[in-house]
Structure formats: C-alpha cells, structure tokens
Design an enzyme around this catalytic site. Structure first.
Site, PDB file in Angstrom:
ATOM      1  CG  HIS A  94      41.467  29.309  52.176  1.00  0.00           C
ATOM      2  ND1 HIS A  94      41.625  30.666  52.911  1.00  0.00           N
ATOM      3  CD2 HIS A  94      40.331  29.055  51.949  1.00  0.00           C
ATOM      4  CE1 HIS A  94      40.053  31.069  53.009  1.00  0.00           C
ATOM      5  NE2 HIS A  94      39.353  30.026  52.214  1.00  0.00           N
TER       6      HIS A  94
ATOM      7  CB  SER B  21      37.234  28.612  53.560  1.00  0.00           C
ATOM      8  OG  SER B  21      36.131  27.967  53.388  1.00  0.00           O
TER       9      SER B  21
ATOM     10  CE  LYS C 195      39.626  33.337  49.897  1.00  0.00           C
ATOM     11  NZ  LYS C 195      38.606  32.263  49.308  1.00  0.00           N
TER      12      LYS C 195
HETATM   13  C1  LIG Z   1      37.226  32.505  48.754  1.00  0.00           C
HETATM   14  C2  LIG Z   1      37.166  30.951  48.354  1.00  0.00           C
HETATM   15  C3  LIG Z   1      36.705  30.941  46.899  1.00  0.00           C
HETATM   16  C4  LIG Z   1      36.292  32.241  46.068  1.00  0.00           C
HETATM   17  O1  LIG Z   1      37.374  32.816  45.750  1.00  0.00           O
HETATM   18  P1  LIG Z   1      37.211  34.339  45.307  1.00  0.00           P
HETATM   19  O2  LIG Z   1      38.377  34.633  44.445  1.00  0.00           O
HETATM   20  O3  LIG Z   1      37.098  35.017  46.464  1.00  0.00           O
HETATM   21  O4  LIG Z   1      36.045  34.306  44.504  1.00  0.00           O
HETATM   22  C5  LIG Z   1      36.793  29.755  46.498  1.00  0.00           C
HETATM   23  N1  LIG Z   1      36.960  28.511  47.173  1.00  0.00           N
HETATM   24  C6  LIG Z   1      37.298  28.713  48.604  1.00  0.00           C
HETATM   25  C7  LIG Z   1      37.561  27.382  49.179  1.00  0.00           C
HETATM   26  C8  LIG Z   1      37.316  29.849  48.934  1.00  0.00           C
HETATM   27  O5  LIG Z   1      37.796  30.057  50.293  1.00  0.00           O
END
Ligand SMILES: *Cc1c(COP(=O)(O)O)cnc(C)c1O
Length: 392
Positions: free
Chosen positions: A209, A181, A241
């Site tokens: 992502h 991320s 995302k």
């Molecule tokens: C953003 C993210 C999450 C969490 O996801 P949400 O739906 O925002 O709770 C989990 N793993 C990674 C790698 C992330 O970047």
C-alpha cells in the site's frame, strides 16, 4: 445427502449466522472513480487504485502494444523458457526505482510474499510477525514452516523480546506490512530495523500500500522514514494498487534475489507473467516519476476528507494517507452502515472478520487521485449520515 456436503452446509450456515457471509458484487465494466452497483452509478471509495492509474491511457496503450508485439502469454515458467526481455528489463527498472541491487517480479503480490518468506525461512528458522499483517504474509509464514511468533500491532519492544528468545544458528526475520492494509497506519520501521540489527535478523517489509504513495518520490515507507535500502532489508511491493495493474515484486541484494529465483516455489512453479502485464508495470513505474502531481493531489484529498469527517464528529483510525478506516465494532452494524452509505451513492465497504479482528469491523474508505474535492464532500456527507442512522 452426501455426508461431507452436509457438514459443509452446516459450516456455511454458521458462517452466515455470524454475519460473515460474503458475496461477489458486479461493479460493471470498468474500474474508476464511478462504478455501477445494482444498476446505480455510485462513487467508488473502496479500491486501492490510489493514483488512479488503472484508467491511464499510457497503461492501456502499453498493454495493447505489448500484447500485439509479443503475444498474449509466455507459455512457460520463467526458469524454463518464459523469461523474456521484458521481464529482465522490468526487473532492472524495479531495482533502479527502489535503489536496490536486485529485484524479482511475480505474477501477484500475494505470490511475491509466499516466494519471499518461503525462500528466506525454512523449518527451524524464527519469524516474528506483526499481529495485523496481511493474510498473504501470514500464509507465507505458515507455509515456510518456520517458528512464527506474533507481536502486538506496531509493538517493536515486544518484537525484540520475542526475537531475543530465538535459538542460535537459525535465520531470524521480522516481518511487517509497511502500511497496514485495513488500518492505514505505518509500521515503526526505524525501531524495527534497530531491533533486527541488534539480533542479527532480517527485516521484511510488505509495501503493497506504500509503493507510489508514500515517500517524497513514492518509493515507499523506507523513503518516508528516511531509511536507506540495505543488505538486511527485503522489500515486497505490488503493481496491483497504486500502480494500476497486477503483479508483485521483491527487492533485495543480488544474493537474496538469486536465492529467491532458486527457492521461491511461487516463482518457480507458475507461468511467467504475460507481456501486457509486464509492459503495464514498467510504464506505471515511469508514470510515478512523470506525474508526481497525482501523489500531491491524492494526499491533499486525504487531508480534506479527514477534516470533513472530523467536522462531522467522526474519528478516523489513521492519521494520513488514502486508507481511512472508521471503526464501527460489530459485523452486522458495519454492514448496516455500509448499506446506508451505498444508498447515498457511495461504495465504501464494511470490512469484517477474518479480514479484521472480531469486534473491530469497520468502514474502510479509500481515496484515489482520480477523485475530486467534491467527491470528498459527498463521501463525508454520506458516511456521517449513514453512521448516525445506524446509531453507530
Ligand atoms: C493487496 C496486498 C497484497 C497482495 O497483493 P496482490 O498484488 O493484490 O496479490 C500483499 N500484501 C498486502 C499488505 C496487501 O494489501
């Protein structure tokens, strides 16, 4: 003064002195390529809305329709009485999208990771985990009470050495982000899968992502690497995302999904996601297939921005994809660069510890299909000027 409050005050002072203090920044009413920060319209290059779907009218309509038809909440956890037809349909759709036997929807991606790892690994089990995994995976591993061994970022041979030290008769997991991320690079999935198979381990991939972004049809990192879903691969994804909404999911074999329903505390002890959230997730999956040009446009913009930054002598820490980190080093210096970028009308935040390791603070630029080629020009100009000004 209350003795405990005094201790807490001291901790916050130390946090502030280290340049790590964070505060919330109101960006106005709406998400999108432009937001209002401190009264100014700025170009947003900070979000994870990679396909720009969070403002897609089909998603807003889906939310409104579902809310009007089915109400604003489900009133209970899934296992009690909150499991509605929409949840069941969405899970069949996710499984079909990812070409897996089963899928389970969670309220957030964070909870999907807690639920996934927590139902696979228990005390005595053995987890090897990439050093740069997302905090939700780290928390999930800790909560599982399994033995956790951390391998250097992307180092499959080291993962194998650690795995070979696992005791017999326990569940073994390799846990990794598909796309990291804060670095934007990809896990060596082909190598990790081979390691997992040599040692009877399961491979858990957090594709938060990658969903909608990576792979020819946006299915994620497995598709990108030409790997097929299988019984020993468990994938986690998020709707939050590229898919423009909120929610997480686990895809795996029927058997693993059944186990997750039975064991995942982040699934069992929370209220079912509301109809609007479920409807948005479902419609977003359809949009990934209906509007493939969004993904093409996104990757073209990413390539353009990398070229423009390179022409300014700036090196990005990732080679492709919408996460473009520019490593600065110190937390304070990164903050100064971010401020300079903001003064030039672009919001691209400094990322500091504990999100990234000490000494690896950076500007994390994120591209979206909602951007234009002109936006990339503006961003490259703002970033390169701010870096120079800060002497970084
Ligand atoms: C953003 C993210 C999450 C969490 O996801 P949400 O739906 O925002 O709770 C989990 N793993 C990674 C790698 C992330 O970047």
């Amino acid at each position: 003064m209350n003795a405990s409050l005094e201790i807490l005050d001291g901790r916050m002072e130390a946090h502030q002195a280290a340049g790590l203090h964070r505060r919330l920044r109101d960006v106005g009413q709406a998400n999108g390529p432009r937001v209002t920060v401190e009264g100014r319209r700025v170009l947003l290059m900070a979000g994870n809305d990679y396909l720009g779907l969070s403002r897609h009218p089909r998603l807003s309509l889906a939310a409104a329709d579902a809310s009007l038809a089915y109400g604003s909440g489900c009133g209970a956890s899934r296992l009690v009485s909150g499991h509605q037809t929409g949840h069941a349909q969405l899970e069949r759709q996710i499984a079909a999208f990812k070409k897996t036997e089963g899928a389970l929807f969670f309220c957030t991606g964070y909870m999907a990771n807690l639920g996934c790892i927590g139902s696979l690994a228990a005390q005595g089990d053995y987890v090897v985990s990439d050093a740069l995994n997302h905090a939700s995976l780290i928390d999930a591993c800790r909560l599982s009470r399994a033995m956790v061994k951390v391998y250097d970022h992307g180092d499959a041979p080291m993962a194998e050495r650690l795995l070979s030290q696992a005791p017999d008769g326990v569940v073994k997991l390799i846990v990794t982000d598909g796309v990291f991320s804060m670095d934007g690079d990809l896990a060596p999935l082909t190598e990790l899968l081979a390691v997992a198979r040599r040692h009877g381990a399961l491979l858990v991939i957090d594709d938060a992502h990658a969903t909608g972004v990576w792979g020819a049809t946006g299915r994620g990192t497995l598709e990108h690497f030409g790997l097929k879903p299988a019984g020993d691969i468990i994938q986690v994804g998020t709707m939050s995302k590229a898919l423009g909404g909120l929610g997480g999911f686990v895809t795996a074999s029927e058997q693993i999904i059944d186990m997750t329903v039975n064991k995942a505390r982040a699934f069992i002890f929370t209220t079912a996601a509301p109809p609007a959230q479920v409807a948005v997730a479902s419609e977003a999956l359809r949009l990934v297939d209906d509007e493939p040009q969004l993904r093409t446009h996104l990757h073209e913009l990413c390539e353009l921005l990398r070229e423009l930054l390179a022409a300014e002598g700036l090196r990005c820490a990732s080679e492709a994809g919408p996460i473009i980190p520019i490593i600065i080093g110190g937390a304070r210096q990164s903050m100064a660069v971010a401020q300079g970028i903001l003064e030039r009308g672009v919001l691209a935040p400094a990322i500091r510890p504990p999100t990234v390791p000490h000494g690896a603070s950076r500007i994390r630029v994120a591209v979206s299909a909602a951007h234009t080629a002109e936006d990339m020009q503006h961003a490259a100009w703002a970033i390169s000027r701010a870096v120079r000004e800060a002497g970084a």
